[in-house]
Scaffold this active site. Structure first.
Site, PDB file in Angstrom:
ATOM      1  N   CYS A 175       0.803  -1.228   0.000  1.00 15.88           N
ATOM      2  CA  CYS A 175       0.000   0.000   0.000  1.00 15.88           C
ATOM      3  C   CYS A 175       0.831   1.271   0.000  1.00 15.88           C
ATOM      4  O   CYS A 175       0.285   2.357  -0.214  1.00 15.88           O
ATOM      5  CB  CYS A 175      -0.936  -0.001   1.206  1.00 15.88           C
ATOM      6  SG  CYS A 175      -2.095  -1.389   1.227  1.00 15.88           S
ATOM      7  N   HIS A 225      12.500   1.126   5.121  1.00 12.85           N
ATOM      8  CA  HIS A 225      12.285  -0.295   4.818  1.00 12.85           C
ATOM      9  C   HIS A 225      12.763  -1.138   5.995  1.00 12.85           C
ATOM     10  O   HIS A 225      13.911  -1.055   6.402  1.00 12.85           O
ATOM     11  CB  HIS A 225      13.043  -0.686   3.551  1.00 12.85           C
ATOM     12  CG  HIS A 225      12.467  -1.879   2.845  1.00 12.85           C
ATOM     13  ND1 HIS A 225      12.214  -3.072   3.479  1.00 12.85           N
ATOM     14  CD2 HIS A 225      12.071  -2.042   1.561  1.00 12.85           C
ATOM     15  CE1 HIS A 225      11.704  -3.934   2.602  1.00 12.85           C
ATOM     16  NE2 HIS A 225      11.600  -3.328   1.438  1.00 12.85           N
ATOM     17  N   HIS A 262      -1.568  19.696   6.819  1.00 13.77           N
ATOM     18  CA  HIS A 262      -2.564  18.685   6.477  1.00 13.77           C
ATOM     19  C   HIS A 262      -1.899  17.308   6.462  1.00 13.77           C
ATOM     20  O   HIS A 262      -0.747  17.170   6.039  1.00 13.77           O
ATOM     21  CB  HIS A 262      -3.191  18.982   5.110  1.00 13.77           C
ATOM     22  CG  HIS A 262      -3.777  20.363   5.010  1.00 13.77           C
ATOM     23  ND1 HIS A 262      -4.969  20.712   5.601  1.00 13.77           N
ATOM     24  CD2 HIS A 262      -3.297  21.487   4.408  1.00 13.77           C
ATOM     25  CE1 HIS A 262      -5.220  21.983   5.352  1.00 13.77           C
ATOM     26  NE2 HIS A 262      -4.216  22.487   4.641  1.00 13.77           N
ATOM     27  N   HIS A 311      -2.548   6.941   5.298  1.00 12.54           N
ATOM     28  CA  HIS A 311      -3.094   5.809   4.536  1.00 12.54           C
ATOM     29  C   HIS A 311      -4.299   5.210   5.237  1.00 12.54           C
ATOM     30  O   HIS A 311      -4.241   4.834   6.409  1.00 12.54           O
ATOM     31  CB  HIS A 311      -2.010   4.757   4.343  1.00 12.54           C
ATOM     32  CG  HIS A 311      -2.517   3.446   3.848  1.00 12.54           C
ATOM     33  ND1 HIS A 311      -3.285   3.324   2.710  1.00 12.54           N
ATOM     34  CD2 HIS A 311      -2.389   2.183   4.342  1.00 12.54           C
ATOM     35  CE1 HIS A 311      -3.602   2.054   2.523  1.00 12.54           C
ATOM     36  NE2 HIS A 311      -3.068   1.351   3.506  1.00 12.54           N
ATOM     37  N   HIS A 336     -14.288   5.485   5.107  1.00 12.21           N
ATOM     38  CA  HIS A 336     -15.724   5.280   5.184  1.00 12.21           C
ATOM     39  C   HIS A 336     -16.364   5.248   3.798  1.00 12.21           C
ATOM     40  O   HIS A 336     -17.211   4.392   3.507  1.00 12.21           O
ATOM     41  CB  HIS A 336     -16.354   6.399   6.017  1.00 12.21           C
ATOM     42  CG  HIS A 336     -17.840   6.281   6.183  1.00 12.21           C
ATOM     43  ND1 HIS A 336     -18.729   6.848   5.286  1.00 12.21           N
ATOM     44  CD2 HIS A 336     -18.594   5.667   7.129  1.00 12.21           C
ATOM     45  CE1 HIS A 336     -19.959   6.590   5.675  1.00 12.21           C
ATOM     46  NE2 HIS A 336     -19.908   5.875   6.786  1.00 12.21           N
ATOM     47  N   ASN A 349     -10.339   0.787   1.885  1.00 12.46           N
ATOM     48  CA  ASN A 349      -8.897   0.793   1.703  1.00 12.46           C
ATOM     49  C   ASN A 349      -8.605   0.565   0.220  1.00 12.46           C
ATOM     50  O   ASN A 349      -8.696  -0.558  -0.267  1.00 12.46           O
ATOM     51  CB  ASN A 349      -8.252  -0.312   2.563  1.00 12.46           C
ATOM     52  CG  ASN A 349      -6.737  -0.341   2.434  1.00 12.46           C
ATOM     53  OD1 ASN A 349      -6.152   0.317   1.589  1.00 12.46           O
ATOM     54  ND2 ASN A 349      -6.100  -1.136   3.286  1.00 12.46           N
TER      55      ASN A 349
END
Length: 512
Positions: A245, A324, A407, A411, A440, A444
């Site tokens: 993702c 990572h 802002h 994720h 919502h 995802n």
């Protein structure tokens, strides 16, 4: 007599009331002053440290100006006339240095616009339909169905998220043909809207980067786009797979590096995930969670390194920080595609996922902090670090990223992910509103979720010139990646955005 008595009583009452009010004022005043002190002392500290260089430089400037005012300029001009060689040499070195700087400095990367795919209404998957469909497939027992129902109720998804067309059939049809159809629909839908909004000709694209973690056919997804839009033959095309993702930030970082080398061109970054062939039809609970979280989505981002594009650009890329943790075995296996005991393939989520994500976040913000935080916050953090080294009993200082970033696009991996970052970064509900509402409304959507969140903020007219936007994403491997953008104008929402006809309904109450 009666009138005088009444008058006296009134005066006495008024005096008593006044005394009570003064008494209450004396009690509340110290608390009020304490609040003012705590708040304003910290603000004053940040202002002083942030402007320390200016405050120290100001006296030197004043002294210099006084000395210059006393200088005999006629004498200075005569002195320079007899040192022409020195002046020419210094001028040559200055011109050479400026030329080298101009040609070697990093190119500014501009984000002209982006587009997020909005699926058709017939692909919506309300909870009731989702559960009934799962029951009709016959692949899940009662325990698995109940587990999925609980995840749906707690994960933060709404009733209007989307699943691909193949999953609406009974039984589902997860074929290669259906997976290709899903990929084409979402990628071409996002790109068509992007080209329409920017008036860009596909032939002008010099770099194409596509990322999709779980679906990597041959020819590749990037080749599909080249074929569809008849992109030029010398295009630099890349297809990233298996990166989870957070691959959207990785794709932007790759495009940024390429734009530093190949000048005066455009780069398009397409981020998506494919669900059709990656739906899990088994009974292992850790592999059922992705069925309840992941939904259809895609984003297409247009980047440029042309200085002439600054006037029409929305943002400029400030920083990309990648972390990572794959060297650690637990981190490597916490999001893992595998087969269960029955031979059915799915993605398993480890119970240690949140702890591993927290560690990755800590490493990432430790690197990002010095790049974006004001010096005042860095000094506080460094001071507490030194005290810890000397065994002092102090809590670790958590930097206030709200001082540097306006802002936050976190994720939308699930409610637990957003809750954890809100707590650890000490954010306010408004800072995580875009993430919660994206989860919502769209679920995802993997690597594209951070762009749906940015689109939400734009649709709410919150992005002002000079605002800093932090996009942060987590992915398998395990990775935590950040991108920081600066708004170059008061950003208006793009036409046909994913929120254009429903933004007035949000935010909604997500209390369970």
């Amino acid at each position: 007599m009666t009138e005088q008595g009444e008058a006296t009583t009134t005066v006495t009452t008024t005096t008593t009331t006044t005394k009570v009010q003064i008494h209450h004022t004396r009690i509340m005043l110290p608390d009020f002053l304490q609040t003012i002190n705590l708040k304003h002392v910290k603000l004053g500290y940040h202002y002083l440290i942030s402007n320390l260089f200016t405050l120290c430089l100001l006296p030197l400037i004043i002294i210099t100006l006084i000395q210059v005012s006393k200088t005999d300029f006629h004498y200075l001009w005569l002195h320079l006339q007899y040192n022409l060689l020195t002046i020419l040499t210094c001028s040559a070195f200055l011109v050479f240095g400026l030329t080298v700087f101009a040609f070697t400095r990093p190119r500014v990367i501009y984000l002209l616009d982006y587009s997020c795919f909005r699926p058709a209404d017939n692909l919506k998957a309300p909870f009731r339909s989702f559960m009934e469909h799962s029951r009709l497939t016959g692949d899940f027992d009662e325990s698995s169905l109940e587990f999925q129902r609980k995840i749906l109720m707690r994960a933060g998804l709404g009733e209007e998220t989307y699943v691909p067309e193949a999953m609406h059939s009974v039984p589902p049809r997860p074929s290669m043909t259906a997976a290709r159809a899903e990929a084409k629909e979402v990628m071409f839908g996002a790109l068509d809207n992007l080209f329409q909004n920017t008036k860009l000709k596909p032939k002008d694209i010099g770099i194409l980067v596509v990322n999709c973690s779980l679906f990597n056919p041959t020819p590749s997804l990037s080749a599909m786009i080249v074929n569809k839009y008849k992109l030029r033959g010398n295009i630099l095309s890349f297809n990233l797979g298996g990166m989870g993702c957070s691959a959207g930030v990785i794709a932007v970082d790759l495009a940024k590096d390429l734009l530093q080398v190949h000048r005066n061109t455009y780069a398009v970054v397409v981020s998506t995930e494919n669900i059709t062939q990656n739906w899990y039809f088994g009974k292992k609970k850790s592999m059922l969670i992705p069925n309840c979280l992941f939904r259809v989505g895609c984003s297409a981002v247009l980047l440029s390194n042309k200085s002439s594009d600054r006037k029409r650009a929305k943002y400029r890329l400030v920083h990309v920080v990648r972390t990572h943790c794959g060297a650690d075995d637990k981190a490597f296996r916490c999001v893992y595609q595998e087969q269960d005991d029955a031979g059915k393939t799915g993605v398993s989520l480890s119970k240690d996922l949140m702890a591993i994500a927290g560690g990755a976040l800590k490493t990432n913000i430790t690197t990002l902090g010095p790049l974006v935080l004001p010096i005042s916050e860095q000094l506080l953090f460094f001071t507490t670090l030194l005290m810890k080294l000397f065994k002092a009993d102090v809590k670790p200082y958590i930097p206030d990223f709200k001082l540097a970033l306006d802002h936050f696009c976190i994720h939308a991996g699930g409610r637990a992910v957003i809750d954890e970052l809100e707590k650890n970064l000490q954010l306010l509900p408004v800072h995580v509103e875009a993430s919660r509402m994206t989860l919502h409304r769209f679920g995802n959507t993997s690597s594209s979720s951070i762009w749906y969140e940015l689109a939400y903020m734009e649709a709410k007219w919150r992005i002002r010139k000079g605002n800093m936007v932090w996009q942060i994403a987590f992915g398998s491997g395990f990775k935590c990646n950040s991108a920081v953008w600066e708004a170059l104008c008061n950003v208006n929402p793009s036409p046909n955005g994913p929120w254009h006809d429903c933004i007035d309904k949000y935010p909604v109450d997500l209390a369970i």
